[in-house]
Motif scaffolding. Structure first.
Motif, PDB file in Angstrom:
ATOM      1  N   ILE A  92       6.551  -8.445   4.920  1.00 17.00           N
ATOM      2  CA  ILE A  92       5.658  -9.407   4.269  1.00 17.00           C
ATOM      3  C   ILE A  92       4.225  -8.893   4.323  1.00 17.00           C
ATOM      4  O   ILE A  92       3.752  -8.454   5.351  1.00 17.00           O
ATOM      5  CB  ILE A  92       5.705 -10.786   4.978  1.00 17.00           C
ATOM      6  N   GLY A  93       3.540  -8.978   3.221  1.00 19.09           N
ATOM      7  CA  GLY A  93       2.117  -8.656   3.215  1.00 19.09           C
ATOM      8  C   GLY A  93       1.802  -7.286   3.772  1.00 19.09           C
ATOM      9  O   GLY A  93       0.760  -7.075   4.366  1.00 19.09           O
ATOM     10  N   ASP A  94       2.710  -6.401   3.593  1.00 15.77           N
ATOM     11  CA  ASP A  94       2.552  -5.060   4.137  1.00 15.77           C
ATOM     12  C   ASP A  94       1.305  -4.391   3.570  1.00 15.77           C
ATOM     13  O   ASP A  94       0.515  -3.788   4.292  1.00 15.77           O
ATOM     14  CB  ASP A  94       3.781  -4.226   3.802  1.00 15.77           C
ATOM     15  N   ALA A  95       1.148  -4.537   2.256  1.00 17.29           N
ATOM     16  CA  ALA A  95       0.006  -3.890   1.605  1.00 17.29           C
ATOM     17  C   ALA A  95      -1.306  -4.560   1.982  1.00 17.29           C
ATOM     18  O   ALA A  95      -2.322  -3.900   2.153  1.00 17.29           O
ATOM     19  CB  ALA A  95       0.187  -3.919   0.094  1.00 17.29           C
ATOM     20  N   ILE A  96      -1.247  -5.901   2.112  1.00 12.64           N
ATOM     21  CA  ILE A  96      -2.487  -6.650   2.307  1.00 12.64           C
ATOM     22  C   ILE A  96      -3.178  -6.305   3.628  1.00 12.64           C
ATOM     23  O   ILE A  96      -4.301  -5.837   3.647  1.00 12.64           O
ATOM     24  CB  ILE A  96      -2.228  -8.174   2.259  1.00 12.64           C
ATOM     25  N   ASP A  97      -2.450  -6.522   4.726  1.00 15.81           N
ATOM     26  CA  ASP A  97      -3.138  -6.276   5.986  1.00 15.81           C
ATOM     27  C   ASP A  97      -2.672  -4.994   6.679  1.00 15.81           C
ATOM     28  O   ASP A  97      -2.573  -4.929   7.876  1.00 15.81           O
ATOM     29  CB  ASP A  97      -3.006  -7.481   6.929  1.00 15.81           C
ATOM     30  N   SER A  98      -2.390  -4.012   5.874  1.00 17.49           N
ATOM     31  CA  SER A  98      -1.931  -2.772   6.480  1.00 17.49           C
ATOM     32  C   SER A  98      -3.032  -2.125   7.325  1.00 17.49           C
ATOM     33  O   SER A  98      -2.759  -1.481   8.327  1.00 17.49           O
ATOM     34  CB  SER A  98      -1.446  -1.783   5.412  1.00 17.49           C
ATOM     35  N   SER A  99      -4.282  -2.336   6.917  1.00 14.89           N
ATOM     36  CA  SER A  99      -5.359  -1.729   7.703  1.00 14.89           C
ATOM     37  C   SER A  99      -5.504  -2.426   9.053  1.00 14.89           C
ATOM     38  O   SER A  99      -5.750  -1.790  10.068  1.00 14.89           O
ATOM     39  CB  SER A  99      -6.675  -1.763   6.932  1.00 14.89           C
ATOM     40  N   VAL A 100      -5.322  -3.755   9.037  1.00 14.74           N
ATOM     41  CA  VAL A 100      -5.380  -4.497  10.293  1.00 14.74           C
ATOM     42  C   VAL A 100      -4.230  -4.056  11.196  1.00 14.74           C
ATOM     43  O   VAL A 100      -4.406  -3.793  12.382  1.00 14.74           O
ATOM     44  CB  VAL A 100      -5.296  -6.018  10.037  1.00 14.74           C
ATOM     45  N   GLU A 101      -3.047  -3.986  10.581  1.00 18.06           N
ATOM     46  CA  GLU A 101      -1.874  -3.542  11.335  1.00 18.06           C
ATOM     47  C   GLU A 101      -2.103  -2.147  11.906  1.00 18.06           C
ATOM     48  O   GLU A 101      -1.760  -1.872  13.046  1.00 18.06           O
ATOM     49  CB  GLU A 101      -0.645  -3.524  10.416  1.00 18.06           C
ATOM     50  N   GLU A 102      -2.667  -1.315  11.072  1.00 16.72           N
ATOM     51  CA  GLU A 102      -2.927   0.063  11.490  1.00 16.72           C
ATOM     52  C   GLU A 102      -3.833   0.094  12.722  1.00 16.72           C
ATOM     53  O   GLU A 102      -3.565   0.801  13.687  1.00 16.72           O
ATOM     54  CB  GLU A 102      -3.577   0.825  10.322  1.00 16.72           C
ATOM     55  N   GLN A 103      -4.869  -0.728  12.678  1.00 20.26           N
ATOM     56  CA  GLN A 103      -5.798  -0.781  13.806  1.00 20.26           C
ATOM     57  C   GLN A 103      -5.108  -1.288  15.063  1.00 20.26           C
ATOM     58  O   GLN A 103      -5.326  -0.797  16.151  1.00 20.26           O
ATOM     59  CB  GLN A 103      -6.987  -1.689  13.476  1.00 20.26           C
ATOM     60  N   LYS A 104      -4.258  -2.296  14.864  1.00 24.57           N
ATOM     61  CA  LYS A 104      -3.551  -2.842  16.017  1.00 24.57           C
ATOM     62  C   LYS A 104      -2.631  -1.789  16.631  1.00 24.57           C
ATOM     63  O   LYS A 104      -2.529  -1.666  17.833  1.00 24.57           O
ATOM     64  CB  LYS A 104      -2.732  -4.079  15.596  1.00 24.57           C
TER      65      LYS A 104
END
Ligand SMILES: [Zn+2]
Length: 129
Positions: free
Chosen positions: A33-45
Motif C-alpha cells: 500500500i502506498g509504496d510509491a507515496i511514502d517510499s522516501s519516508v520508508e527508506e529513511q526509516k
C-alpha cells in the motif's frame, strides 16, 4: 571482575532480545500500500533501522570480546599503554578498551579526522569521570 562480567552478560542478553524483537516485528503489512507515496519516508526509516542494528551489532561484538578477555584474564588493560583501567571506569563503561588518558587522546585525533564516525561509542565513553 565478577560484577563486570555479570554486567556484560546482562547487557548481552538485553541486546540479543532487543535485536530478536525487531527481527520478529518487521513491519511487512504496509509494504504494498502506498509504496510509491511514502517510499522516501520508508527508506529513511529503513536506514535508521540499519544504523541502529549496526550499532547494536558492534556493541554485541564488543561484549563478546570483553567476555573472552575476562575468561583469559586479559580484561581491564588499556589497549594503548597496557595500564590497568580503573574499576570505576570499567563499571561505568564495561566495553572500554583504553584508559581514560589514551581514550581522550584517541577521541581528539579521531574527531579531528572524522566528525561523523558512526560506529563508535565516543559519547558514552566520554561521560565517564
Ligand atoms: Zn592507556
Amino acid at each position: 571482575m565478577e560484577d563486570i562480567k555479570r554486567l556484560l552478560l546482562e547487557e548481552k542478553a538485553a541486546l540479543l532480545s532487543g535485536i530478536q524483537e525487531k527481527t520478529e516485528n518487521k513491519p511487512e503489512i504496509n509494504k504494498d500500500i502506498g509504496d510509491a507515496i511514502d517510499s522516501s519516508v520508508e527508506e529513511q526509516k529503513r536506514e535508521l533501522d540499519l544504523l541502529l542494528q549496526d550499532r547494536e551489532q558492534a556493541r554485541l561484538t564488543g561484549i563478546e570480546i570483553a567476555l573472552k578477555k575476562i575468561e583469559s584474564d586479559d580484561f581491564g588493560y588499556c589497549d594503548e599503554c597496557g595500564e590497568a583501567i580503573s574499576k570505576k571506569r570499567l563499571l561505568a563503561v564495561p566495553l572500554a578498551i583504553m584508559c581514560i588518558n589514551c581514550q581522550s587522546n584517541e577521541e581528539r585525533s579521531r574527531l579531528a579526522q572524522n566528525a561523523f564516525s558512526r560506529a563508535d561509542y565516543s559519547s558514552q565513553i566520554l561521560v565517564d569521570d
